[in-house]
Design a protein around this motif. Structure first.
Motif, PDB file in Angstrom:
ATOM      1  N   PHE A   1       0.836  -1.191   0.000  1.00 43.55           N
ATOM      2  CA  PHE A   1       0.000   0.000   0.000  1.00 43.55           C
ATOM      3  C   PHE A   1       0.876   1.250   0.000  1.00 43.55           C
ATOM      4  CE2 PHE A   1      -3.990  -1.850   2.339  1.00 43.55           C
ATOM      5  CZ  PHE A   1      -4.009  -2.900   1.438  1.00 43.55           C
ATOM      6  N   THR A   2       0.346   2.301  -0.627  1.00 41.77           N
ATOM      7  CA  THR A   2       1.037   3.588  -0.642  1.00 41.77           C
ATOM      8  C   THR A   2       0.042   4.697  -0.355  1.00 41.77           C
ATOM      9  OG1 THR A   2       2.641   2.784  -2.272  1.00 41.77           O
ATOM     10  CG2 THR A   2       2.479   5.164  -1.952  1.00 41.77           C
ATOM     11  N   ILE A   3       0.330   5.502   0.646  1.00 42.36           N
ATOM     12  CA  ILE A   3      -0.503   6.659   0.964  1.00 42.36           C
ATOM     13  C   ILE A   3       0.133   7.908   0.369  1.00 42.36           C
ATOM     14  CG2 ILE A   3       0.623   7.075   3.198  1.00 42.36           C
ATOM     15  CD1 ILE A   3      -2.139   7.953   4.273  1.00 42.36           C
ATOM     16  N   SER A   4      -0.705   8.807  -0.119  1.00 42.10           N
ATOM     17  CA  SER A   4      -0.205  10.067  -0.649  1.00 42.10           C
ATOM     18  C   SER A   4      -1.246  11.147  -0.386  1.00 42.10           C
ATOM     19  CB  SER A   4       0.096   9.956  -2.142  1.00 42.10           C
ATOM     20  OG  SER A   4      -1.076   9.624  -2.877  1.00 42.10           O
ATOM     21  N   ARG A   5      -0.789  12.393  -0.423  1.00 43.73           N
ATOM     22  CA  ARG A   5      -1.688  13.507  -0.237  1.00 43.73           C
ATOM     23  C   ARG A   5      -1.400  14.571  -1.289  1.00 43.73           C
ATOM     24  NH1 ARG A   5      -0.702  15.637   5.731  1.00 43.73           N
ATOM     25  NH2 ARG A   5      -1.934  17.452   5.079  1.00 43.73           N
ATOM     26  N   ASP A   6      -2.461  15.209  -1.774  1.00 42.74           N
ATOM     27  CA  ASP A   6      -2.354  16.306  -2.728  1.00 42.74           C
ATOM     28  C   ASP A   6      -3.001  17.518  -2.063  1.00 42.74           C
ATOM     29  OD1 ASP A   6      -2.577  18.150  -4.784  1.00 42.74           O
ATOM     30  OD2 ASP A   6      -2.950  16.623  -6.291  1.00 42.74           O
ATOM     31  N   ASN A   7      -2.180  18.340  -1.434  1.00 45.15           N
ATOM     32  CA  ASN A   7      -2.714  19.477  -0.691  1.00 45.15           C
ATOM     33  C   ASN A   7      -3.433  20.475  -1.609  1.00 45.15           C
ATOM     34  OD1 ASN A   7      -1.704  18.429   1.701  1.00 45.15           O
ATOM     35  ND2 ASN A   7       0.183  19.625   1.601  1.00 45.15           N
ATOM     36  N   ALA A   8      -2.980  20.585  -2.843  1.00 48.02           N
ATOM     37  CA  ALA A   8      -3.595  21.533  -3.777  1.00 48.02           C
ATOM     38  C   ALA A   8      -5.030  21.133  -4.121  1.00 48.02           C
ATOM     39  CB  ALA A   8      -2.761  21.638  -5.036  1.00 48.02           C
ATOM     40  N   LYS A   9      -5.290  19.813  -4.112  1.00 46.56           N
ATOM     41  CA  LYS A   9      -6.628  19.313  -4.449  1.00 46.56           C
ATOM     42  C   LYS A   9      -7.430  18.899  -3.219  1.00 46.56           C
ATOM     43  CE  LYS A   9      -5.304  17.611  -9.028  1.00 46.56           C
ATOM     44  NZ  LYS A   9      -5.225  16.434  -9.932  1.00 46.56           N
ATOM     45  N   ASN A  10      -6.839  19.035  -2.049  1.00 49.99           N
ATOM     46  CA  ASN A  10      -7.498  18.622  -0.801  1.00 49.99           C
ATOM     47  C   ASN A  10      -7.868  17.141  -0.832  1.00 49.99           C
ATOM     48  OD1 ASN A  10      -7.336  21.339  -0.059  1.00 49.99           O
ATOM     49  ND2 ASN A  10      -9.387  21.775  -0.825  1.00 49.99           N
ATOM     50  N   MET A  11      -6.939  16.326  -1.320  1.00 50.74           N
ATOM     51  CA  MET A  11      -7.199  14.907  -1.501  1.00 50.74           C
ATOM     52  C   MET A  11      -6.117  14.066  -0.830  1.00 50.74           C
ATOM     53  SD  MET A  11      -9.981  14.555  -3.354  1.00 50.74           S
ATOM     54  CE  MET A  11      -9.838  12.867  -3.973  1.00 50.74           C
ATOM     55  N   VAL A  12      -6.537  12.909  -0.359  1.00 57.00           N
ATOM     56  CA  VAL A  12      -5.619  11.894   0.154  1.00 57.00           C
ATOM     57  C   VAL A  12      -5.962  10.587  -0.543  1.00 57.00           C
ATOM     58  CG1 VAL A  12      -4.776  10.671   2.190  1.00 57.00           C
ATOM     59  CG2 VAL A  12      -5.473  13.052   2.375  1.00 57.00           C
ATOM     60  N   TYR A  13      -4.938   9.812  -0.865  1.00 53.97           N
ATOM     61  CA  TYR A  13      -5.143   8.582  -1.621  1.00 53.97           C
ATOM     62  C   TYR A  13      -4.502   7.402  -0.900  1.00 53.97           C
ATOM     63  CZ  TYR A  13      -5.925  12.085  -5.249  1.00 53.97           C
ATOM     64  OH  TYR A  13      -6.374  13.166  -5.961  1.00 53.97           O
ATOM     65  N   LEU A  14      -5.041   6.242  -1.181  1.00 52.42           N
ATOM     66  CA  LEU A  14      -4.419   5.002  -0.722  1.00 52.42           C
ATOM     67  C   LEU A  14      -4.400   4.042  -1.904  1.00 52.42           C
ATOM     68  CD1 LEU A  14      -3.209   3.520   1.770  1.00 52.42           C
ATOM     69  CD2 LEU A  14      -5.468   2.453   2.051  1.00 52.42           C
ATOM     70  N   GLN A  15      -3.211   3.837  -2.455  1.00 51.00           N
ATOM     71  CA  GLN A  15      -3.034   2.869  -3.528  1.00 51.00           C
ATOM     72  C   GLN A  15      -2.780   1.511  -2.906  1.00 51.00           C
ATOM     73  OE1 GLN A  15      -3.241   3.232  -6.972  1.00 51.00           O
ATOM     74  NE2 GLN A  15      -3.062   0.997  -6.974  1.00 51.00           N
ATOM     75  N   MET A  16      -3.630   0.552  -3.230  1.00 50.14           N
ATOM     76  CA  MET A  16      -3.538  -0.786  -2.644  1.00 50.14           C
ATOM     77  C   MET A  16      -3.261  -1.797  -3.738  1.00 50.14           C
ATOM     78  SD  MET A  16      -6.695  -0.590   0.092  1.00 50.14           S
ATOM     79  CE  MET A  16      -7.953  -0.634  -1.171  1.00 50.14           C
ATOM     80  N   ASN A  17      -2.127  -2.448  -3.658  1.00 52.58           N
ATOM     81  CA  ASN A  17      -1.727  -3.468  -4.630  1.00 52.58           C
ATOM     82  C   ASN A  17      -1.606  -4.825  -3.948  1.00 52.58           C
ATOM     83  OD1 ASN A  17      -1.489  -1.419  -6.583  1.00 52.58           O
ATOM     84  ND2 ASN A  17       0.652  -1.058  -6.036  1.00 52.58           N
ATOM     85  N   SER A  18      -1.585  -5.869  -4.755  1.00 55.33           N
ATOM     86  CA  SER A  18      -1.437  -7.239  -4.241  1.00 55.33           C
ATOM     87  C   SER A  18      -2.416  -7.510  -3.096  1.00 55.33           C
ATOM     88  CB  SER A  18       0.009  -7.467  -3.765  1.00 55.33           C
ATOM     89  OG  SER A  18       0.923  -7.233  -4.819  1.00 55.33           O
ATOM     90  N   LEU A  19      -3.651  -7.169  -3.315  1.00 49.80           N
ATOM     91  CA  LEU A  19      -4.658  -7.281  -2.264  1.00 49.80           C
ATOM     92  C   LEU A  19      -4.900  -8.733  -1.866  1.00 49.80           C
ATOM     93  CD1 LEU A  19      -7.026  -4.481  -3.486  1.00 49.80           C
ATOM     94  CD2 LEU A  19      -6.091  -4.643  -1.182  1.00 49.80           C
ATOM     95  N   LYS A  20      -5.157  -8.911  -0.585  1.00 45.35           N
ATOM     96  CA  LYS A  20      -5.397 -10.227  -0.008  1.00 45.35           C
ATOM     97  C   LYS A  20      -6.792 -10.269   0.621  1.00 45.35           C
ATOM     98  CE  LYS A  20      -0.515 -10.438   1.372  1.00 45.35           C
ATOM     99  NZ  LYS A  20       0.416 -10.615   2.525  1.00 45.35           N
ATOM    100  N   PRO A  21      -7.363 -11.448   0.773  1.00 45.77           N
ATOM    101  CA  PRO A  21      -8.686 -11.530   1.428  1.00 45.77           C
ATOM    102  C   PRO A  21      -8.705 -10.876   2.809  1.00 45.77           C
ATOM    103  CG  PRO A  21      -8.178 -13.596   0.354  1.00 45.77           C
ATOM    104  CD  PRO A  21      -6.932 -12.744   0.241  1.00 45.77           C
TER     105      PRO A  21
END
Length: 116
Positions: free
Chosen positions: A67-87
């Motif tokens: 997983f990777t968390i990121s924030r875009d202060n200019a857009k007021n957004m936070v993201y969570l990229q989730m790869n290789s997901l497990k049950p």
């Protein structure tokens, strides 16, 4: 306080990817900590990842490298990229914003289900 709205959850097969988004109602530049938590049925809510205003990140051991968390202060957004997901990643995922020691704000959550 800031209002938070999550999106991007859904059903995905094991090994798949999803990107969660968290939209804030106001500028997040001054918010010290933005984070993602999750809560599976019958379990306590747990920290998944957090990112500070300076970009420093912290992850739960169970998601490090996936997983990777990121924030875009200019857009007021936070993201969570989730790869290789497990049950075991199946849970309701919540966005959280806090400037300690003031009480933080929670979003309403978005369901992530990892199943074949």
């Amino acid at each position: 306080q800031v209002q938070l709205v999550e999106s991007g959850g859904g059903l995905v097969q094991p090994g798949g990817s999803l990107r969660l988004s968290c939209a804030a109602s106001r500028n997040i530049f001054s918010i010290n900590i933005m984070a993602w938590y999750r809560q599976a049925p019958g379990k306590q809510r747990e920290l998944v990842a957090q990112i500070g205003s300076g970009g420093i990140t912290n992850y739960a051991d169970s998601v490090k490298g996936r997983f990777t968390i990121s924030r875009d202060n200019a857009k007021n957004m936070v993201y969570l990229q989730m790869n290789s997901l497990k049950p075991e990643d199946t849970a309701v995922y919540y966005c959280y914003a806090v400037n300690p020691p003031v009480r933080g704000s929670w979003g309403q959550g978005t369901q992530v289900t990892v199943s074949s």
